[in-house]
Design an enzyme around this catalytic site. Structure first.
Site, PDB file in Angstrom:
ATOM      1  N   LYS A  46       0.846  -1.253  -0.058  1.00 46.08           N
ATOM      2  CA  LYS A  46       0.113  -0.016   0.078  1.00 46.08           C
ATOM      3  C   LYS A  46       0.969   1.239  -0.154  1.00 46.08           C
ATOM      4  O   LYS A  46       1.371   1.766   0.786  1.00 46.08           O
ATOM      5  CB  LYS A  46      -0.962   0.108   1.136  1.00 46.08           C
ATOM      6  CG  LYS A  46      -2.047   1.083   1.436  1.00 46.08           C
ATOM      7  CD  LYS A  46      -2.909   0.745   2.563  1.00 46.08           C
ATOM      8  CE  LYS A  46      -3.885   1.874   2.537  1.00 46.08           C
ATOM      9  NZ  LYS A  46      -4.820   1.976   3.619  1.00 46.08           N
ATOM     10  N   ASP A  60      -8.872   2.328  -0.989  1.00 43.61           N
ATOM     11  CA  ASP A  60      -8.022   3.623  -0.535  1.00 43.61           C
ATOM     12  C   ASP A  60      -6.973   3.800  -1.573  1.00 43.61           C
ATOM     13  O   ASP A  60      -6.763   5.029  -1.875  1.00 43.61           O
ATOM     14  CB  ASP A  60      -7.076   3.199   0.767  1.00 43.61           C
ATOM     15  CG  ASP A  60      -7.778   3.603   2.077  1.00 43.61           C
ATOM     16  OD1 ASP A  60      -8.931   3.963   2.010  1.00 43.61           O
ATOM     17  OD2 ASP A  60      -7.202   3.337   3.151  1.00 43.61           O
ATOM     18  N   THR A  82     -15.216  -5.653  -1.386  1.00 38.77           N
ATOM     19  CA  THR A  82     -15.609  -6.993  -1.290  1.00 38.77           C
ATOM     20  C   THR A  82     -15.319  -7.556   0.089  1.00 38.77           C
ATOM     21  O   THR A  82     -15.177  -8.999   0.112  1.00 38.77           O
ATOM     22  CB  THR A  82     -14.884  -7.815  -2.507  1.00 38.77           C
ATOM     23  OG1 THR A  82     -13.727  -7.592  -2.233  1.00 38.77           O
ATOM     24  CG2 THR A  82     -15.588  -6.962  -3.905  1.00 38.77           C
ATOM     25  N   LYS A 112     -11.842   9.211   3.754  1.00 37.23           N
ATOM     26  CA  LYS A 112     -10.336   9.210   3.777  1.00 37.23           C
ATOM     27  C   LYS A 112      -9.902   8.108   2.722  1.00 37.23           C
ATOM     28  O   LYS A 112     -10.542   7.118   2.218  1.00 37.23           O
ATOM     29  CB  LYS A 112      -9.986   8.919   4.929  1.00 37.23           C
ATOM     30  CG  LYS A 112     -10.281   9.863   6.171  1.00 37.23           C
ATOM     31  CD  LYS A 112      -9.432   9.739   7.246  1.00 37.23           C
ATOM     32  CE  LYS A 112      -9.682   8.682   8.064  1.00 37.23           C
ATOM     33  NZ  LYS A 112      -9.060   8.434   9.419  1.00 37.23           N
ATOM     34  N   LYS A 124       1.610   3.978   8.904  1.00 35.63           N
ATOM     35  CA  LYS A 124       0.160   3.590   8.473  1.00 35.63           C
ATOM     36  C   LYS A 124      -0.565   4.821   7.904  1.00 35.63           C
ATOM     37  O   LYS A 124      -0.766   5.954   8.580  1.00 35.63           O
ATOM     38  CB  LYS A 124      -0.619   3.093   9.548  1.00 35.63           C
ATOM     39  CG  LYS A 124      -2.178   2.670   9.193  1.00 35.63           C
ATOM     40  CD  LYS A 124      -2.317   1.340   8.635  1.00 35.63           C
ATOM     41  CE  LYS A 124      -3.796   1.100   8.435  1.00 35.63           C
ATOM     42  NZ  LYS A 124      -3.788  -0.079   7.355  1.00 35.63           N
ATOM     43  N   HIS A 182      -7.695   2.600  17.504  1.00 31.26           N
ATOM     44  CA  HIS A 182      -7.094   3.173  16.554  1.00 31.26           C
ATOM     45  C   HIS A 182      -5.846   4.055  16.900  1.00 31.26           C
ATOM     46  O   HIS A 182      -5.240   5.026  16.500  1.00 31.26           O
ATOM     47  CB  HIS A 182      -7.691   3.861  15.330  1.00 31.26           C
ATOM     48  CG  HIS A 182      -8.526   3.139  14.659  1.00 31.26           C
ATOM     49  ND1 HIS A 182      -9.715   2.490  15.334  1.00 31.26           N
ATOM     50  CD2 HIS A 182      -8.335   2.606  13.085  1.00 31.26           C
ATOM     51  CE1 HIS A 182     -10.229   1.633  14.133  1.00 31.26           C
ATOM     52  NE2 HIS A 182      -9.506   1.719  12.901  1.00 31.26           N
TER      53      HIS A 182
END
Length: 412
Positions: free
Chosen positions: A102, A136, A156, A169, A178, A283
């Site tokens: 990512k 994202d 999905t 976001k 992250k 988080h």
């Protein structure tokens, strides 16, 4: 937008500027998007997907579909058949999409496909089909391409359906942090079909249930009750219909309540101008835990480790009683979610909180559960508290009988 001539005494040169040479710009942008929960999304007789991809109502056209490689192997043929049946010229951009990749490199790969396909400025929204990482990536790519192009999300995975694909976001990881780079760019429409979950690995069902548990613990006690009563079975049945209407209804209601709760929290603070956010529960420590434990822990699993740790912090402060903490940890166990991980050293947890303080403009703003279904924000957690809570959750997680012996252990 307004333009005004105003004096500006605090100029760069310390002198007042002449009138009529300074303009003050004010603008507002109305943001509206839909989240739609429906079944049979890929049935050619179901128009929802085609309508979403043709916002001007122009009928058959072109469609770029950015899709996760695993999802493509499972559903690529059906998606292609859907658009072919509706006379839509389409092209797939198949990308590998998981936390370890990512990055901006993946975003650039998507942008290259958009450029090659010739995505116009407004008329042809890009279709993103996949989990939270994929949506994202596409969200960030479309926010950058021509300084904002529209896209449609079809999540999905369960975590995508209830969390990643319903907000505004976008983001990618950077230098081991992250989602350090990102934008606010909601899709025009998010279409959620729980039928995709039938082919999802059980670990990814548990991953999504962790984010649902987040909403339950700090906002919705009735959702927590559903998870306590049905959670283990929902993992086993992949949130699909069971042997009776009542059993099938539980999975659908869990998803509905989770989406509803998430959107209620997001709507008044979509751009996060207010940094005191209930949905940040789980988080505060998990971003560091997740990146340290890659690829072993999925996002939701790291969130659950954070929630278990935070629950013990709350217990030691008297915000939860013995029964509350026992119920919380029992549900986590029933869902097959971790409550501790070896990367959680005292130093790492302290560093994680330091990073969170930077992210929240110099304050902890740490949401802790207060009973089940409520929360309190605290701003004064000490290193000694962190160390004591970590020792406690590690002891509980390592001993099935430890929870029963917790009565009276609160303190220090």
């Amino acid at each position: 937008m307004t333009a005004e001539s105003i004096p500006k005494p605090d100029s760069l040169h310390g002198a007042e500027q002449p009138r009529n040479r300074t303009w003050h710009m004010r603008a507002s942008k109305v943001v509206s998007y839909e989240v739609v929960l429906l079944a049979g999304l890929l049935d050619p007789s179901q128009p929802a997907l085609a309508v979403a991809c043709s916002p001007d109502g122009g009928g058959p056209g072109r469609q770029l579909i950015v899709i996760d490689s695993t999802v493509y192997a499972l559903y690529g043929r059906r998606i292609g058949a859907y658009f072919a049946a509706r006379g839509v010229e389409h092209e797939f951009c198949v990308v590998e999409a998981h936390e370890s990749v990512k990055s901006m490199d993946a975003v650039f790969e998507i942008v290259a496909s958009m450029d090659a396909f010739g995505v116009p400025r407004r008329r042809e929204p890009v279709l993103a089909v996949g989990g939270g990482v994929l949506t994202d990536l596409v969200g960030l790519a479309t926010s950058l391409y021509r300084r904002s192009t529209p896209y449609i999300r079809v999540p999905t995975t369960l975590i995508g359906m209830v969390d990643a694909a319903v907000g505004a976001k976008t983001g990618v990881n950077f230098r081991g942090h992250k989602n350090r780079l990102g934008t606010y760019h909601p899709s025009a429409v998010t279409l959620i079909d729980p039928g995709f979950l039938a082919t999802l690995d059980p670990q990814h069902i548990r991953n999504g249930l962790a984010e649902i548990l987040k909403i339950a613990l700090v906002k919705d006690a009735s959702l927590f009750t559903l998870l306590a009563e049905h959670g283990g079975r929902l993992v086993k049945e992949r949130m699909q219909s069971g042997d009776s209407d009542d059993r099938g209804a539980a999975g659908a209601e869990v998803i509905r309540l989770a989406i509803q709760g998430m959107l209620e929290e997001l709507q008044p603070n979509l751009w996060e101008h207010q940094l005191q956010r209930l949905v940040d529960f789980g988080h505060s420590f998990s971003p560091r835990i997740e990146m340290e434990a890659l690829p072993e822990l999925l996002h939701g699993e790291a969130v659950c480790v954070d929630m278990a740790f935070s629950a013990v912090l709350a217990y030691r402060r008297g915000l939860l009683d013995d029964n509350d903490l026992s119920r919380i940890l029992r549900v986590m166990n029933d869902l097959g979610l971790p409550t501790w991980h070896p990367v959680c050293t005292p130093d790492l947890m302290a560093e994680a909180l330091e990073e969170t303080v930077k992210h929240r403009d110099g304050r902890q703003l740490l949401p802790l559960p207060e009973s089940i279904g409520g929360a309190r924000f605290v701003d004064d957690v000490t290193r000694a508290e962190l160390d004591a809570a970590l020792a406690e959750i590690r002891r509980i997680s390592g001993s099935a009988g430890a929870l029963a012996a917790m009565s009276g252990s609160r303190g220090a």
